[in-house]
Write a protein that holds these residues in place. Structure first.
Motif, mmCIF file in Angstrom:
data_model
loop_
_atom_site.group_PDB
_atom_site.id
_atom_site.type_symbol
_atom_site.label_atom_id
_atom_site.label_comp_id
_atom_site.label_asym_id
_atom_site.label_seq_id
_atom_site.Cartn_x
_atom_site.Cartn_y
_atom_site.Cartn_z
ATOM 1 N N ILE A 126 0.844 -1.202 0.000
ATOM 2 C CA ILE A 126 0.000 0.000 0.000
ATOM 3 C C ILE A 126 0.875 1.245 0.000
ATOM 4 O O ILE A 126 1.275 1.768 1.048
ATOM 5 N N SER A 127 1.196 1.698 -1.179
ATOM 6 C CA SER A 127 1.889 2.982 -1.331
ATOM 7 C C SER A 127 0.901 4.106 -1.083
ATOM 8 O O SER A 127 -0.311 3.881 -0.966
ATOM 9 N N ARG A 128 1.394 5.330 -1.041
ATOM 10 C CA ARG A 128 0.482 6.460 -0.882
ATOM 11 C C ARG A 128 -0.478 6.531 -2.071
ATOM 12 O O ARG A 128 -1.670 6.816 -1.918
ATOM 13 N N GLU A 129 0.025 6.249 -3.262
ATOM 14 C CA GLU A 129 -0.815 6.281 -4.460
ATOM 15 C C GLU A 129 -1.881 5.186 -4.413
ATOM 16 O O GLU A 129 -3.046 5.415 -4.792
ATOM 17 N N LYS A 130 -1.489 4.003 -3.932
ATOM 18 C CA LYS A 130 -2.453 2.906 -3.853
ATOM 19 C C LYS A 130 -3.525 3.218 -2.815
ATOM 20 O O LYS A 130 -4.718 2.954 -3.038
ATOM 21 N N ALA A 131 -3.132 3.810 -1.687
ATOM 22 C CA ALA A 131 -4.112 4.198 -0.668
ATOM 23 C C ALA A 131 -5.092 5.216 -1.236
ATOM 24 O O ALA A 131 -6.301 5.153 -0.983
ATOM 25 N N ARG A 132 -4.566 6.158 -2.020
ATOM 26 C CA ARG A 132 -5.428 7.170 -2.629
ATOM 27 C C ARG A 132 -6.417 6.516 -3.600
ATOM 28 O O ARG A 132 -7.604 6.885 -3.652
ATOM 29 N N GLU A 133 -5.933 5.534 -4.359
ATOM 30 C CA GLU A 133 -6.811 4.828 -5.299
ATOM 31 C C GLU A 133 -7.898 4.056 -4.550
ATOM 32 O O GLU A 133 -9.073 4.096 -4.930
ATOM 33 N N LEU A 134 -7.532 3.373 -3.483
ATOM 34 C CA LEU A 134 -8.516 2.608 -2.710
ATOM 35 C C LEU A 134 -9.554 3.530 -2.076
ATOM 36 O O LEU A 134 -10.729 3.195 -1.985
ATOM 37 N N LYS A 135 -9.114 4.684 -1.635
ATOM 38 C CA LYS A 135 -10.046 5.666 -1.085
ATOM 39 C C LYS A 135 -11.007 6.154 -2.163
ATOM 40 O O LYS A 135 -12.214 6.336 -1.911
ATOM 41 N N SER A 136 -10.507 6.340 -3.355
ATOM 42 C CA SER A 136 -11.330 6.896 -4.436
ATOM 43 C C SER A 136 -12.432 5.947 -4.867
ATOM 44 O O SER A 136 -13.461 6.388 -5.402
ATOM 45 N N VAL A 137 -12.243 4.630 -4.651
ATOM 46 C CA VAL A 137 -13.277 3.673 -5.056
ATOM 47 C C VAL A 137 -14.252 3.387 -3.912
ATOM 48 O O VAL A 137 -15.062 2.475 -3.996
ATOM 49 N N GLU A 138 -14.149 4.175 -2.832
ATOM 50 C CA GLU A 138 -15.063 4.090 -1.689
ATOM 51 C C GLU A 138 -14.953 2.764 -0.949
ATOM 52 O O GLU A 138 -15.957 2.223 -0.469
ATOM 53 N N LEU A 139 -13.737 2.259 -0.865
ATOM 54 C CA LEU A 139 -13.494 1.085 -0.044
ATOM 55 C C LEU A 139 -13.846 1.418 1.406
ATOM 56 O O LEU A 139 -13.497 2.480 1.910
ATOM 57 N N SER A 140 -14.545 0.532 2.088
ATOM 58 C CA SER A 140 -15.007 0.831 3.443
ATOM 59 C C SER A 140 -13.941 0.632 4.510
ATOM 60 O O SER A 140 -13.938 1.321 5.525
ATOM 61 N N TYR A 141 -13.043 -0.326 4.279
ATOM 62 C CA TYR A 141 -12.120 -0.680 5.359
ATOM 63 C C TYR A 141 -10.945 -1.460 4.805
ATOM 64 O O TYR A 141 -11.092 -2.268 3.874
ATOM 65 N N VAL A 142 -9.776 -1.242 5.410
ATOM 66 C CA VAL A 142 -8.565 -1.989 5.099
ATOM 67 C C VAL A 142 -8.057 -2.628 6.385
ATOM 68 O O VAL A 142 -7.717 -1.919 7.340
ATOM 69 N N GLY A 143 -8.028 -3.942 6.444
ATOM 70 C CA GLY A 143 -7.471 -4.649 7.588
ATOM 71 C C GLY A 143 -6.059 -5.103 7.273
ATOM 72 O O GLY A 143 -5.838 -5.825 6.294
ATOM 73 N N ILE A 144 -5.099 -4.653 8.061
ATOM 74 C CA ILE A 144 -3.689 -4.959 7.813
ATOM 75 C C ILE A 144 -3.164 -5.859 8.924
ATOM 76 O O ILE A 144 -3.287 -5.542 10.102
ATOM 77 N N SER A 145 -2.592 -6.972 8.535
ATOM 78 C CA SER A 145 -2.110 -7.961 9.503
ATOM 79 C C SER A 145 -0.794 -7.530 10.118
ATOM 80 O O SER A 145 0.137 -7.111 9.420
ATOM 81 N N LEU A 146 -0.719 -7.654 11.434
ATOM 82 C CA LEU A 146 0.502 -7.359 12.177
ATOM 83 C C LEU A 146 0.604 -8.386 13.297
ATOM 84 O O LEU A 146 -0.354 -8.594 14.042
ATOM 85 N N ASP A 147 1.750 -9.021 13.418
ATOM 86 C CA ASP A 147 1.919 -10.121 14.371
ATOM 87 C C ASP A 147 2.699 -9.724 15.613
ATOM 88 O O ASP A 147 3.129 -10.596 16.375
ATOM 89 N N VAL A 180 -8.712 2.155 8.536
ATOM 90 C CA VAL A 180 -7.749 1.067 8.563
ATOM 91 C C VAL A 180 -7.698 0.491 9.972
ATOM 92 O O VAL A 180 -7.958 1.196 10.956
ATOM 93 N N GLY A 181 -7.395 -0.772 10.074
ATOM 94 C CA GLY A 181 -7.246 -1.410 11.372
ATOM 95 C C GLY A 181 -6.206 -2.507 11.310
ATOM 96 O O GLY A 181 -5.765 -2.912 10.232
ATOM 97 N N LEU A 182 -5.812 -2.975 12.481
ATOM 98 C CA LEU A 182 -4.819 -4.032 12.579
ATOM 99 C C LEU A 182 -5.496 -5.377 12.808
ATOM 100 O O LEU A 182 -6.546 -5.459 13.436
ATOM 101 N N ARG A 183 -4.856 -6.442 12.306
ATOM 102 C CA ARG A 183 -5.321 -7.816 12.493
ATOM 103 C C ARG A 183 -4.172 -8.607 13.117
ATOM 104 O O ARG A 183 -3.052 -8.578 12.598
ATOM 105 N N PHE A 184 -4.445 -9.304 14.184
ATOM 106 C CA PHE A 184 -3.403 -9.977 14.960
ATOM 107 C C PHE A 184 -3.884 -11.382 15.284
ATOM 108 O O PHE A 184 -4.959 -11.555 15.875
#
Length: 398
Positions: A126-147, A180-184
């Motif tokens: 998820i680059s800054r450009e990719k985040a901007r693209e995901l925001k533009s398509v009205e994505l509701s949520y991004v869950g990012i895994s962190l251990d 955005v949120g974390l997944r553990f």
């Protein structure tokens, strides 16, 4: 999912669901989980390809080379069927969904058809450009895994630098105003990292964290003996509740959930019975709406090759393929024995589950774990940490 912040800290009230009724057509998206006529949330593992090599990957992901079995056009037809059927949410997962170039396009298509689109990702792409693209398509949520911290996370992901790249992905989402949120995923190797996760969501102003109990599936089945024992699980739940309350009392509330062990609901209720009996009664009402595990009913999975499963972890049972037959027809087919049985599993579970006073709010927990441990789909879930006394100590509230 068990909303620790909602149940333990009162960030949602039973009257919310009562106010809107319990028919899905009349409920806002955030309350669809409480509807009586809910259609399944669908997880689509849109690719098996991934840029990491995680030791606990339930999908047993492969490297980034190769082609995906479901084309963009076939995926659009699948989304048309799901939207027409009434599935409220489509969760794009993998592998790593961002290795597919059409992720944003398909997420936008799902949104255009009236669905909420969310993704589950390792965050490293998820680059800054990719985040901007995901925001533009009205994505509701991004869950990012962190251990855990850098050392623990990179050890799990088996790629050095993945922790730093994942955090950069989080920061890019936050900068673009994308939720955005974390997944553990909790196990013996990283349970000690949980306080760090709370520090991160506090310090970086991350609005959400989900703590997943280990499911014995895919490469995660190799970690079966590294699941927490029952005493350790109880201690972890108490820690999660304590840290959630601490943030709430500090005026920094975060959405905190536990996932994949529905014994957590009764455990929260029992603690509230000691601390706040009036709130405990309200919480039990919410737990009854939630109804616990809903594999094969309230959640379903479509795999990277089009196969339909009861959930994303339980891949040894397939009910059909969306490339041959629409999901909506497969899901409602009474002639598929296991799928039909899962819609009425409370009458079929055995062992401790069958005599548990919390069966109505737990739903028998995870059949995938029961089968992995005992070779019996209907056996008790070995990860249930409630004692015999707790599950039989009088009747649960009506």
């Amino acid at each position: 999912m068990i909303g620790i912040s909602k149940l333990y800290c009162g960030q949602v009230e039973p009257s919310d669901a009562l106010r809107y009724g319990r028919r899905a057509g009349a409920l806002p998206a955030r309350l669809l989980q409480f509807s009586e006529d809910k259609k399944p949330v669908v997880v689509w593992n849109m690719t098996r390809r991934c840029n990491l090599r995680c030791v606990h990957c339930y999908a047993q992901a492969t490297d980034t080379a190769g082609r995906d079995a479901v084309s963009t056009k076939q995926a659009e037809a699948m989304i048309d069927d799901l939207a027409g059927y009434g599935a409220p949410v489509m969760l794009f997962s993998g592998g790593e969904p961002l290795v597919r170039g059409d992720l944003a396009e398909l997420a936008a298509y799902a949104v255009s058809r009236g669905m909420r689109a969310v993704i589950s990702t390792n965050g490293t792409l998820i680059s800054r450009e990719k985040a901007r693209e995901l925001k533009s398509v009205e994505l509701s949520y991004v869950g990012i895994s962190l251990d855990g911290g850098r050392e623990a996370h990179d050890r799990f992901r088996r790629v050095r630098g993945s922790f730093d790249k994942a955090l950069q992905g989080v920061e890019h989402c936050l900068e673009e105003g994308l939720k955005v949120g974390l997944r553990f995923t909790i196990n013996k190797r990283n349970a000690g990292e949980i306080p760090l996760l709370f520090d991160l969501i506090r310090d970086l102003d991350i609005p959400r964290v989900c703590f997943y109990h280990l499911v014995y599936s895919g490469r995660g089945s190799q970690l079966m003996e590294e699941d927490l024992n029952h005493a350790e699980t109880r201690a972890v739940l108490d820690l999660i509740m304590d840290r959630t309350r601490e943030l709430f009392d500090q005026g920094k509330p975060r959405e905190v959930l536990t996932v994949d062990n529905h014994a957590d609901g009764p455990y929260v209720w029992m603690r509230l019975q000691r601390e706040n009996p009036a709130r405990a009664a309200e919480v039990f009402e919410l737990l009854q709406y939630n109804e616990g595990n809903s594999s094969g009913r309230g959640i379903g999975c479509i795999s990277w090759d089009g196969q339909v499963h009861a959930d994303q972890f339980w891949r040894q049972h397939s009910f059909g393929n969306v490339l041959e037959r629409p999901f909506s027809q497969i899901w409602d087919d009474p002639e598929i024995p296991l799928l039909a049985a899962l819609k009425d599993k409370k009458t079929r579970v055995r062992g401790r589950c069958a005599r548990c006073r919390f069966l109505g709010v737990c739903g028998g927990n995870f059949r995938a774990r029961a089968e992995a441990r005992y070779g019996d789909v209907w056996a008790e879930d070995p990860a249930c940490y409630l004692t015999d006394e707790e599950i039989s100590a009088g009747d649960a509230p009506a």
